[in-house]
Scaffold this motif. Structure first.
Motif, PDB file in Angstrom:
ATOM      1  N   GLY B  92      72.197  65.010  46.117  1.00  0.00           N
ATOM      2  CA  GLY B  92      71.197  65.001  47.174  1.00  0.00           C
ATOM      3  C   GLY B  92      71.801  65.308  48.528  1.00  0.00           C
ATOM      4  N   LEU B  93      71.016  65.994  49.349  1.00  0.00           N
ATOM      5  CA  LEU B  93      71.417  66.265  50.736  1.00  0.00           C
ATOM      6  C   LEU B  93      70.260  65.842  51.627  1.00  0.00           C
ATOM      7  N   GLN B  94      70.528  64.907  52.516  1.00  0.00           N
ATOM      8  CA  GLN B  94      69.495  64.429  53.433  1.00  0.00           C
ATOM      9  C   GLN B  94      69.909  64.761  54.859  1.00  0.00           C
ATOM     10  N   HIS B 100      74.328  64.309  58.708  1.00  0.00           N
ATOM     11  CA  HIS B 100      73.708  64.505  57.401  1.00  0.00           C
ATOM     12  C   HIS B 100      74.377  63.618  56.378  1.00  0.00           C
ATOM     13  N   SER B 101      73.608  63.233  55.347  1.00  0.00           N
ATOM     14  CA  SER B 101      74.269  62.453  54.307  1.00  0.00           C
ATOM     15  C   SER B 101      74.106  63.138  52.959  1.00  0.00           C
ATOM     16  N   LEU B 102      75.113  62.944  52.147  1.00  0.00           N
ATOM     17  CA  LEU B 102      75.146  63.517  50.802  1.00  0.00           C
ATOM     18  C   LEU B 102      75.226  62.378  49.805  1.00  0.00           C
ATOM     19  N   THR B 103      74.488  62.503  48.705  1.00  0.00           N
ATOM     20  CA  THR B 103      74.624  61.541  47.619  1.00  0.00           C
ATOM     21  C   THR B 103      75.429  62.218  46.514  1.00  0.00           C
ATOM     22  N   THR B 104      76.492  61.560  46.083  1.00  0.00           N
ATOM     23  CA  THR B 104      77.291  62.136  45.008  1.00  0.00           C
ATOM     24  C   THR B 104      77.251  61.212  43.802  1.00  0.00           C
ATOM     25  N   SER B 105      77.492  61.824  42.634  1.00  0.00           N
ATOM     26  CA  SER B 105      77.479  61.063  41.392  1.00  0.00           C
ATOM     27  C   SER B 105      78.753  61.373  40.613  1.00  0.00           C
ATOM     28  N   HIS B 117      78.498  67.835  60.037  1.00  0.00           N
ATOM     29  CA  HIS B 117      78.189  69.167  59.506  1.00  0.00           C
ATOM     30  C   HIS B 117      78.400  69.193  58.001  1.00  0.00           C
ATOM     31  N   VAL B 118      77.498  69.906  57.329  1.00  0.00           N
ATOM     32  CA  VAL B 118      77.634  70.075  55.881  1.00  0.00           C
ATOM     33  C   VAL B 118      77.633  71.568  55.584  1.00  0.00           C
ATOM     34  N   LEU B 119      78.576  71.983  54.749  1.00  0.00           N
ATOM     35  CA  LEU B 119      78.598  73.382  54.307  1.00  0.00           C
ATOM     36  C   LEU B 119      78.330  73.408  52.808  1.00  0.00           C
ATOM     37  N   ILE B 120      77.312  74.179  52.411  1.00  0.00           N
ATOM     38  CA  ILE B 120      77.027  74.328  50.985  1.00  0.00           C
ATOM     39  C   ILE B 120      77.629  75.644  50.511  1.00  0.00           C
ATOM     40  N   ALA B 121      78.632  75.537  49.662  1.00  0.00           N
ATOM     41  CA  ALA B 121      79.295  76.724  49.096  1.00  0.00           C
ATOM     42  C   ALA B 121      79.310  76.546  47.590  1.00  0.00           C
ATOM     43  N   PRO B 277      70.010  73.404  48.799  1.00  0.00           N
ATOM     44  CA  PRO B 277      69.307  73.995  49.951  1.00  0.00           C
ATOM     45  C   PRO B 277      67.798  73.772  49.886  1.00  0.00           C
ATOM     46  N   ARG B 278      67.215  73.934  48.714  1.00  0.00           N
ATOM     47  CA  ARG B 278      65.756  73.819  48.621  1.00  0.00           C
ATOM     48  C   ARG B 278      65.319  72.366  48.722  1.00  0.00           C
ATOM     49  N   GLN B 279      66.107  71.476  48.132  1.00  0.00           N
ATOM     50  CA  GLN B 279      65.772  70.062  48.215  1.00  0.00           C
ATOM     51  C   GLN B 279      65.827  69.598  49.671  1.00  0.00           C
ATOM     52  N   ALA B 280      66.772  70.156  50.441  1.00  0.00           N
ATOM     53  CA  ALA B 280      66.923  69.739  51.839  1.00  0.00           C
ATOM     54  C   ALA B 280      66.012  70.536  52.777  1.00  0.00           C
TER      55      ALA B 280
END
Ligand SMILES: Cc1cc2nc3c(=O)[nH]c(=O)nc-3n(C[C@H](O)[C@H](O)[C@H](O)COP(=O)(O)OP(=O)(O)OC[C@H]3O[C@@H](n4cnc5c(N)ncnc54)[C@H](O)[C@@H]3O)c2cc1C
Ligand code: FES
Lengths: 99, 469
Positions: B92-94, B100-105, B117-121, B277-280
């Motif tokens: 998850g990316l909020q 910004h916060s990220l949920t990791t599992s 800052h968050v970079l989605i690669a 990206p779409r979830q956020a």
């Protein structure tokens, strides 16, 4: 038949339990790779009883779910992201219907 | 890179492929505190998927063209200022105004991380191509076969057939053949004449990229030498087998030709990863001609949401050199946004990366043109093949429903196409094409599934321990 090839020099083998059968593996090898070697890539049977296999080998398709049995609980995990460790116990859905 | 237990950073990077590494290196060089999160244990991304540490790999992806990427990977692994958070899926990316916060599992449950800052690669994945029989064990993405070879030292069931439209399958088939795997055939869907026309359209680019084309030529030669037929104008009709793949059927319905095989790699292109990206709520656009959702960005690779950046194949599938250039540009953009370098400095340093990106884009456009999967996908759309693997929904069931509604979210509710564990990553592209055709609309005007948490499957027990964000 699938096979291991010689471009890697694996370390001494470890053993994991795949559906109750002890199979040889290497530390860190993915459980998906073991499914390819021992199950022709099959991960489960779907609700119609059809054989299903892993598709993407990178965590995206969700086709490779197996059960990791540890600490008295069963966790559903993606086999392609799961690294083998000695004594690991895995149950696939390849013998039963498990959807 | 170092393993790290902190939860707050200047920059969080999702993906340790060529793009994520490049950004992290730019950022670490100017003193930003950054962490790279990846589902894989080791960095490398799809192109340089590394074997387990315990394997002493020899001649590992040693083709010349991989050299600059291997060099970057080595520098990345030796850069102690970068935190490496491997074996963790970002689910998850909020985005938030204060960061910004990220949920990791991961193996020990869920974790929240935060950053300014968050970079989605996050890269791309093998296009799920629904040929009849593609759910059989032994049928997989060609990239999956290749990662089994390069990261696990495993050759899938022999002999192997490759079928598709994308020329990468030539290189993969040659790699497998050179490693000692038996390849039965490489079958291109489109005719040599059609492919030739694409090359003529991009003639200047083809000439300028002689070395890359040379690699395809060398793969062809190696395959010839190994006695592997490479055929064109040979659309795949069906994959056969009861409990596993035993054959690939080509040719016309009245003249079927079967090639016996133990596994088959399907190679019709690649789709950008777009769940996060779409979830956020980042703006995305349909990626033509291969399909899927590419995340939109400005000239510094910042998305439509401030402080959320994108680089590499999440922004459109264009090859590793471009992914790396974009990672560098994003890294510099973020460094400037953090005030660690001036805008002028960032502009000056990004200039060469912009230039090489631009040149490489032309080659990517040529590849796209050669590999266009439309014809092959149109055949699927008219068939009764299972397109949704998770819920086993056929193209015919979707066609029937499209008579009453063409809204993909409604079709999803009615047919269950896209309701399964994969969250639509396997079937959405097909459903969108079918829906656009039914409505007579351009693909670029289509809307996709509503992006939902979690972006990767996660156990309910883990979610219960930590409530939904
Ligand atoms: C299976 C496969 C094999 C390929 N092989 C080749 C090849 O041999 N040659 C070639 O030229 N091109 C190849 N490609 C294309 C290749 O992906 C790119 O050119 C290049 O790797 C793109 O770099 P990237 O940094 O954008 O993404 P990637 O290299 O894909 O890196 C993205 C990383 O993000 C991680 N990730 C994604 N989502 C999440 C999440 N939610 N949580 C945690 N981590 C996440 C992934 O595990 C991955 O390591 C391949 C593609 C695929 C799918
Ligand atoms: S094989 Fe696709 S998620 Fe594991």
């Amino acid at each position: 038949m699938s096979k291991r090839i010689g471009f890697v020099e694996p370390p001494a083998p470890i053993h994991i339990e795949l559906d109750g059968e002890v199979v040889e593996a290497y530390e860190g090898e993915s459980v998906a790779a073991l499914l390819v070697l021992h199950r022709d890539g099959m991960s489960r049977r779907d609700r119609d009883g059809d054989a299903r296999g892993l598709w993407c080998n990178m965590g995206t398709c969700s086709e490779c779910f197996v059960r990791l049995l540890e600490h008295g609980r069963s966790r559903r995990v993606r086999a392609c992201l799961l690294e083998a460790t000695d004594g690991m116990r895995i149950a696939t859905g390849s013998h039963t219907q498990d959807d | 890179m170092t393993d790290n237990a902190e939860t707050s950073y200047d920059v969080l990077i999702v993906g340790g492929g060529p793009a994520g590494q490049a950004a992290a290196l730019e950022l670490a060089a100017v003193g930003a505190r950054c962490a790279v999160i990846d589902e894989q244990a080791r960095p490398g991304g799809q192109i340089l998927r590394q074997p387990p540490v315990s394997f002493a790999a020899q001649n590992w992806v040693d083709e010349n063209s991989y050299r600059p990427l291997r060099q970057q990977l080595r520098v990345f692994e030796n850069q102690a200022a970068i935190a490496w958070l491997g074996r963790r899926s970002v689910i998850g990316l909020q985005p938030g105004p204060q960061g910004h916060s990220l949920t990791t599992s991961g193996a020990d449950g869920l974790q929240e991380l935060s950053a300014a800052h968050v970079l989605i690669a996050a890269g791309c994945y093998d296009m799920p191509y629904p040929a009849p029989g593609w759910t059989l064990p032994g049928a997989m993405g060609a990239g999956a076969m290749q990662t089994l070879l390069k990261a696990q030292g495993i050759v899938t069931g022999e002999p192997i057939v490759f079928a598709g439209t994308h020329p990468l399958m030539l290189l993969i088939a040659a790699q497998i053949s050179r490693a000692g795997g038996k390849v039965a055939e490489v079958a291109f869907d489109r005719s040599l004449a059609t492919i030739g026309k694409s090359m003529i359209r991009h003639c200047a680019t083809a000439l300028r990229n002689g070395s890359l084309l040379g690699e395809a030529g060398k793969a062809m030669m190696d395959l010839r030498r190994a006695g592997v037929p490479v055929r064109f104008g040979r659309p795949l009709q069906e994959i056969t087998g009861a409990d596993r793949v035993t054959g690939a059927v080509f040719g016309e319905a009245d003249h079927p030709e079967t090639t016996p095989c133990g596994s088959i790699g399907l190679c019709y292109g690649f789709l950008p990863q777009s769940d996060l990206p779409r979830q956020a709520g980042l703006s995305v656009r349909w990626s033509s001609p291969s399909g899927g959702w590419a995340t939109c960005h400005d000239q510094w690779m910042q998305s439509s949401v401030e402080g959320v950046w994108v680089a590499g194949e999440t922004t459109g599938v264009a090859g590793a050199p471009i992914a790396r250039d974009e990672g560098r540009i994003a890294g510099l953009g973020i460094a400037a946004a953090l005030g660690l370098i001036t805008n002028r400095d960032a502009t000056r340093r990004a200039a060469p990366f912009r230039q090489s990106r631009k040149a490489a884009m032309r080659f990517a456009a040529m590849l796209d043109d050669i590999a266009a999967p439309k014809q092959a996908l149109d055949r699927v759309a008219a068939s009764n093949t299972t397109i949704c693997r998770c819920e086993k929904v056929s193209a015919s069931a979707v066609r029937e429903t499209l008579g009453s509604t063409t809204d993909v979210n409604a079709v999803k509710r009615i047919t269950r196409c896209g309701m399964g564990l994969c969250q639509g990553r396997n079937c959405e592209h097909m459903l969108i094409r079918m829906s656009a055709a039914a409505e007579g609309r351009g693909l670029e005007t289509m809307k996709g599934f509503t992006g939902r948490f979690p972006a990767r499957p996660v156990s309910i027990a883990d979610l219960l321990e930590k409530p939904l964000p």
